[in-house]
Design a protein around this motif. Structure first.
Motif, PDB file in Angstrom:
ATOM      1  N   ASP A  37       5.550   1.321  -3.018  1.00 24.61           N
ATOM      2  CA  ASP A  37       5.727   2.767  -2.678  1.00 24.61           C
ATOM      3  C   ASP A  37       5.511   2.708  -1.271  1.00 24.61           C
ATOM      4  O   ASP A  37       5.992   3.188   0.009  1.00 24.61           O
ATOM      5  CB  ASP A  37       5.590   4.209  -3.104  1.00 24.61           C
ATOM      6  CG  ASP A  37       4.097   4.203  -2.940  1.00 24.61           C
ATOM      7  OD1 ASP A  37       3.498   3.602  -3.892  1.00 24.61           O
ATOM      8  OD2 ASP A  37       3.498   5.191  -2.609  1.00 24.61           O
ATOM      9  N   LEU A  38       3.977   2.049  -0.401  1.00 24.44           N
ATOM     10  CA  LEU A  38       3.328   2.641   0.956  1.00 24.44           C
ATOM     11  C   LEU A  38       4.163   1.574   1.596  1.00 24.44           C
ATOM     12  O   LEU A  38       3.678   1.279   2.851  1.00 24.44           O
ATOM     13  CB  LEU A  38       1.549   1.972   0.132  1.00 24.44           C
ATOM     14  CG  LEU A  38       1.349   3.060  -0.883  1.00 24.44           C
ATOM     15  CD1 LEU A  38      -0.646   2.633  -0.628  1.00 24.44           C
ATOM     16  CD2 LEU A  38       1.220   4.560   0.010  1.00 24.44           C
ATOM     17  N   PHE A  86      -3.419  -4.186   3.518  1.00 25.04           N
ATOM     18  CA  PHE A  86      -2.574  -4.424   3.118  1.00 25.04           C
ATOM     19  C   PHE A  86      -2.654  -5.998   2.534  1.00 25.04           C
ATOM     20  O   PHE A  86      -2.619  -6.351   2.828  1.00 25.04           O
ATOM     21  CB  PHE A  86      -1.510  -3.952   3.622  1.00 25.04           C
ATOM     22  CG  PHE A  86      -1.128  -2.358   3.603  1.00 25.04           C
ATOM     23  CD1 PHE A  86      -0.922  -1.586   2.817  1.00 25.04           C
ATOM     24  CD2 PHE A  86      -1.857  -2.190   4.661  1.00 25.04           C
ATOM     25  CE1 PHE A  86      -0.877   0.145   3.110  1.00 25.04           C
ATOM     26  CE2 PHE A  86      -1.177  -0.454   5.579  1.00 25.04           C
ATOM     27  CZ  PHE A  86      -1.133   0.677   4.439  1.00 25.04           C
ATOM     28  N   SER A  87      -2.140  -6.074   0.909  1.00 29.61           N
ATOM     29  CA  SER A  87      -2.663  -7.174   0.342  1.00 29.61           C
ATOM     30  C   SER A  87      -1.835  -6.749  -0.709  1.00 29.61           C
ATOM     31  O   SER A  87      -1.565  -5.680  -1.465  1.00 29.61           O
ATOM     32  CB  SER A  87      -4.307  -7.344   0.200  1.00 29.61           C
ATOM     33  OG  SER A  87      -4.765  -6.829  -0.774  1.00 29.61           O
ATOM     34  N   THR A  88      -1.734  -7.860  -1.895  1.00 28.21           N
ATOM     35  CA  THR A  88      -0.865  -8.268  -3.527  1.00 28.21           C
ATOM     36  C   THR A  88      -1.913  -9.749  -3.792  1.00 28.21           C
ATOM     37  O   THR A  88      -2.923 -10.134  -3.109  1.00 28.21           O
ATOM     38  CB  THR A  88       0.169  -8.940  -2.729  1.00 28.21           C
ATOM     39  OG1 THR A  88       0.578 -10.375  -2.022  1.00 28.21           O
ATOM     40  CG2 THR A  88       1.178  -7.700  -2.250  1.00 28.21           C
ATOM     41  N   ASP A 112      -3.994   7.984  -0.623  1.00 22.81           N
ATOM     42  CA  ASP A 112      -3.448   6.584  -0.440  1.00 22.81           C
ATOM     43  C   ASP A 112      -4.348   5.687  -1.361  1.00 22.81           C
ATOM     44  O   ASP A 112      -3.769   5.372  -2.564  1.00 22.81           O
ATOM     45  CB  ASP A 112      -2.257   6.287   0.540  1.00 22.81           C
ATOM     46  CG  ASP A 112      -1.096   7.130   0.485  1.00 22.81           C
ATOM     47  OD1 ASP A 112      -0.943   8.097  -0.299  1.00 22.81           O
ATOM     48  OD2 ASP A 112      -0.874   7.123   1.560  1.00 22.81           O
ATOM     49  N   THR A 113      -5.593   5.918  -0.810  1.00 19.11           N
ATOM     50  CA  THR A 113      -6.127   4.951  -1.876  1.00 19.11           C
ATOM     51  C   THR A 113      -7.331   5.794  -2.275  1.00 19.11           C
ATOM     52  O   THR A 113      -8.612   5.322  -3.482  1.00 19.11           O
ATOM     53  CB  THR A 113      -6.829   4.257  -0.538  1.00 19.11           C
ATOM     54  OG1 THR A 113      -7.617   4.969   0.502  1.00 19.11           O
ATOM     55  CG2 THR A 113      -6.184   3.855   0.164  1.00 19.11           C
ATOM     56  N   GLU A 114      -7.236   7.198  -2.473  1.00 19.48           N
ATOM     57  CA  GLU A 114      -8.502   8.037  -2.735  1.00 19.48           C
ATOM     58  C   GLU A 114      -9.812   8.165  -2.422  1.00 19.48           C
ATOM     59  O   GLU A 114     -11.131   7.904  -2.798  1.00 19.48           O
ATOM     60  CB  GLU A 114      -8.442   7.762  -4.639  1.00 19.48           C
ATOM     61  CG  GLU A 114      -7.388   7.801  -4.888  1.00 19.48           C
ATOM     62  CD  GLU A 114      -6.840   8.011  -6.253  1.00 19.48           C
ATOM     63  OE1 GLU A 114      -8.478   7.748  -7.070  1.00 19.48           O
ATOM     64  OE2 GLU A 114      -6.087   8.123  -7.061  1.00 19.48           O
TER      65      GLU A 114
END
Length: 136
Positions: A94-95, A57-59, A43-45
């Motif tokens: 989606d995560l 997890f942030s925005t 999900d983060t590569e």
């Protein structure tokens, strides 16, 4: 409706809002169990740390996320085998559904196999984060 009744209802709503706010503030930053969640590093590569990984997890509009980023990055820099990964939910909404993230910042403590061992909503308390890492 009488003015006295309206004032009573307004007062009750204010008291309710204060109680809910105090409860949420008290729970903010506390350690919670990870449940049966597994974090997928694809999900983060990026790769997971050899001992543990701090997944934040942030925005883009999160005001407390830079503070948490600095704290987690510094902690990961001091400890061997510990890695810090940041997931921007602005670009990957989606995560948030997959990992049940309802607020930012949210931090997962993930072991080397990808199991979520602890979760923190808000700014993690330093001592609770240290305890979660010591448990690994």
């Amino acid at each position: 409706m009488s003015p006295a009744l309206a004032l009573g209802i307004a007062g009750a709503l204010i008291v309710l809002a204060v109680v809910i706010g105090a409860l949420l503030r008290r729970l903010d930053g506390r350690r919670r169990g990870g449940g049966h969640l597994r974090f997928d590093p694809s999900d983060t590569e990026d790769e997971l740390g050899s001992r543990a990984t701090l997944v934040q997890f942030s925005t883009e509009l999160c005001t407390r996320c830079p503070q948490v980023r600095r704290m987690l990055s510094a902690l990961a820099g001091r400890e061997d085998g510990l890695r810090h990964l940041e997931v921007d939910l602005t670009h990957r909404p989606d995560l948030s559904r997959r990992y049940h993230v309802l607020q930012t910042p949210t931090t997962f403590v993930v072991d080397r196999e990808g199991a979520v061992r602890a979760r923190f909503n808000g700014v993690p308390h330093q001592h609770a984060l240290a305890e979660a890492l010591a448990a690994l």
